[in-house]
Design a protein around this motif. Sequence first.
Motif, PDB file in Angstrom:
ATOM      1  N   LYS A  23      -5.384  -6.902   4.911  1.00 32.06           N
ATOM      2  CA  LYS A  23      -5.151  -5.628   4.033  1.00 32.06           C
ATOM      3  C   LYS A  23      -5.891  -5.960   2.411  1.00 32.06           C
ATOM      4  CE  LYS A  23      -2.773  -2.722   7.297  1.00 32.06           C
ATOM      5  NZ  LYS A  23      -1.241  -2.627   8.360  1.00 32.06           N
ATOM      6  N   TYR A  72       0.941   3.079  -4.935  1.00 33.90           N
ATOM      7  CA  TYR A  72       0.092   2.723  -4.014  1.00 33.90           C
ATOM      8  C   TYR A  72       0.851   3.361  -2.934  1.00 33.90           C
ATOM      9  CZ  TYR A  72       0.547   0.334   0.576  1.00 33.90           C
ATOM     10  OH  TYR A  72       0.792  -0.698   1.614  1.00 33.90           O
ATOM     11  N   GLY A 114       0.330  -3.304   3.210  1.00 29.66           N
ATOM     12  CA  GLY A 114       1.477  -3.176   3.813  1.00 29.66           C
ATOM     13  C   GLY A 114       1.115  -3.130   5.285  1.00 29.66           C
ATOM     14  N   ARG A 168      -4.997  -0.275   0.557  1.00 33.27           N
ATOM     15  CA  ARG A 168      -5.956  -0.966  -0.162  1.00 33.27           C
ATOM     16  C   ARG A 168      -5.924  -0.840  -1.593  1.00 33.27           C
ATOM     17  NH1 ARG A 168      -7.308  -0.945   5.555  1.00 33.27           N
ATOM     18  NH2 ARG A 168      -5.176   0.128   6.392  1.00 33.27           N
ATOM     19  N   GLY A 187       2.613  -1.722   9.312  1.00 31.75           N
ATOM     20  CA  GLY A 187       4.000  -0.998  10.102  1.00 31.75           C
ATOM     21  C   GLY A 187       5.087  -1.842  11.185  1.00 31.75           C
ATOM     22  N   GLY A 191      -2.309   1.117  13.255  1.00 31.66           N
ATOM     23  CA  GLY A 191      -2.193   0.380  14.142  1.00 31.66           C
ATOM     24  C   GLY A 191      -4.022  -0.891  13.676  1.00 31.66           C
ATOM     25  N   THR A 192      -3.469  -1.799  13.838  1.00 33.30           N
ATOM     26  CA  THR A 192      -4.929  -3.062  13.078  1.00 33.30           C
ATOM     27  C   THR A 192      -4.606  -3.724  13.701  1.00 33.30           C
ATOM     28  OG1 THR A 192      -3.975  -2.102  11.128  1.00 33.30           O
ATOM     29  CG2 THR A 192      -5.530  -3.528  11.063  1.00 33.30           C
ATOM     30  N   ALA A 197       2.609   6.537   8.314  1.00 33.60           N
ATOM     31  CA  ALA A 197       1.844   5.729   8.467  1.00 33.60           C
ATOM     32  C   ALA A 197       2.055   4.756   7.117  1.00 33.60           C
ATOM     33  CB  ALA A 197       0.402   5.885   8.656  1.00 33.60           C
TER      34      ALA A 197
HETATM   35  C1  LIG Z   1       0.184   0.149   5.019  1.00 35.33           C
HETATM   36  C2  LIG Z   1      -1.401   0.275   4.744  1.00 35.33           C
HETATM   37  O1  LIG Z   1      -1.805   0.039   5.732  1.00 35.33           O
HETATM   38  C3  LIG Z   1      -0.662   1.399   6.843  1.00 35.33           C
HETATM   39  C4  LIG Z   1      -2.576   2.176   7.144  1.00 35.33           C
HETATM   40  C5  LIG Z   1      -3.257   1.830   8.374  1.00 35.33           C
HETATM   41  C6  LIG Z   1      -3.076   1.260   9.047  1.00 35.33           C
HETATM   42  C7  LIG Z   1      -1.507   0.629   8.949  1.00 35.33           C
HETATM   43  C8  LIG Z   1      -0.690  -0.309  10.266  1.00 35.33           C
HETATM   44  O2  LIG Z   1      -1.246  -1.120  10.726  1.00 35.33           O
HETATM   45  O3  LIG Z   1       0.502  -0.600   9.784  1.00 35.33           O
HETATM   46  C9  LIG Z   1      -0.608   0.814   8.220  1.00 35.33           C
HETATM   47  O4  LIG Z   1       0.129   2.067   8.611  1.00 35.33           O
HETATM   48  C10 LIG Z   1      -2.134  -0.645   3.878  1.00 35.33           C
HETATM   49  O5  LIG Z   1      -3.091  -0.811   3.950  1.00 35.33           O
HETATM   50  O6  LIG Z   1      -0.911  -1.414   2.783  1.00 35.33           O
END
Ligand SMILES: C=C(O[C@H]1C=CC=C(C(=O)O)[C@@H]1O)C(=O)O
Length: 463
Positions: free
Chosen positions: A449, A396, A430, A416, A432, A283-284, A372
């Motif tokens: 990212k 990766y 990537g 990252r 989610g 979650g970002t 994740a």
């Molecule tokens: C797959 C990645 O992040 C994952 C880790 C943290 C938050 C993520 C998100 O919010 O999508 C991803 O699941 C990436 O940075 O390449």
Amino acid sequence: MIDKSQRSLTELLADGIVLTHEKNTPILISWTEEIEPIDMFHFYQLEDGIERAFWRDDDHMSIGYSGVCESFEADSHDLEAIERAWHKRLDLSVQSNAKEKGTGPLLFGGMSYHKNAKRDAFWTDFPTVRFVLPSLMVSSKSGRAWVTMNRIIAKEEDVKQVLQFYSKVRKKLRSITPLGANLAEITWNPETDQHIDAWKNAISSLTSEMKEGLLQKVVLARRKILRANQTVDPTMVLKQLDSNHPQGYIFALNYGESTFLGATPEQLVRKMGNSLESSSVAGTIQRGHTTKEDDRLGEELLQDAKNRSEHDFVVESIAQMFNEFCLDVSVQKTPSLLKAGKVQHLHTPVKGITKEGVSLFDMISRLHPTPAMGGKPRSVAVEKIAHHETFDRGWYAAPIGWIDQEGDGEFAVAIRSGVLQGKTASLYAGCGIVEASDPASEVEETELKFAPMLHALKGETHA
Ligand SMILES: C=C(O[C@H]1C=CC=C(C(=O)O)[C@@H]1O)C(=O)O
């Protein structure tokens, strides 16, 4: 395994030779001693052309190695085979007393994301699973440093020669190598991403399938290729990553002509004794330009239903595995915020006490890939990833870290990150995808990212 706490190196070697005769097989001699603190980046750069690695964790414990005493590889993701071979090696060893965690004989390595992927040009130097018992390793924590020297000796070994080898190593550690060319002088040209429309279409097709109830989450990645006008020194990029990211994990692995490196905020699992922990990070949202804006965005993330659903899949899955393998499992009640460079994430630590006989490798095998990095259901998500992504993920988004002779250690998830080969860099990022995902916003999220690696390649601070 013989533990020779108070013995000199000469005595340890003599014991090793006796054991080679008794067991009629070569024996590992592992010698650890405290040294004057040294610059870990100089150490990383010490012997260009030799296999080496660097690791710094969230507590600022660093491990660097140069050269291979013994390597352990496996096909598919057979970590059990690695664990068996590791125990066998330790049974045939004599060691000085390495009291500090992260010193003494340990394995450093990791594995590919997919079990059986066909390697593309960026990943040919990276086997499916590779762990290394370093020949020369330096560990540093809280202003102290230790060197561990591992060597496998045979019956007919000349102890004098071995001692000479150790004194050469000590001398080498005292020599300081200047770091390479300034990264700011390098110009990077990104290749145009011809797959961006296909990537957005893949998201639309996945969200349609999610609406039909076929799956719930897929973590889809992009790749960015950049070319520089001159050869890039990986140590400089590593050093920049380290100074830009005082929190989280910094790693670099130099295999053959390739260096895989990154700055990841995501812990996969840490085991110390029977205490186990994992942090669900998913979650970002972007960071704010001011503290006030940053807090507001953080609050928005905590309240956002789409991000919460992305995150909750991860927490549920990790908690379920902890419940299977651990006692006294505790899951933080609500997510907190984890700030990492240009982004902030939802973060929920999970802790437990391992049941009898549960190893770190068991946990990695079960946890990877968490939702994740994969999705839900896991097998469907991993198939979708292989189907939609036009490149090999290589290492990766896969586990990377270390395990020691007691089975303690820590693994992070290698995100990252990117691979450097001479003048070329291949970066990965990537995000989610859930039912409510919007393709354009997911492209923006991947751009954020990519930032840690992009800034480091250019020698920029990310502020
Ligand atoms: C797959 C990645 O992040 C994952 C880790 C943290 C938050 C993520 C998100 O919010 O999508 C991803 O699941 C990436 O940075 O390449």
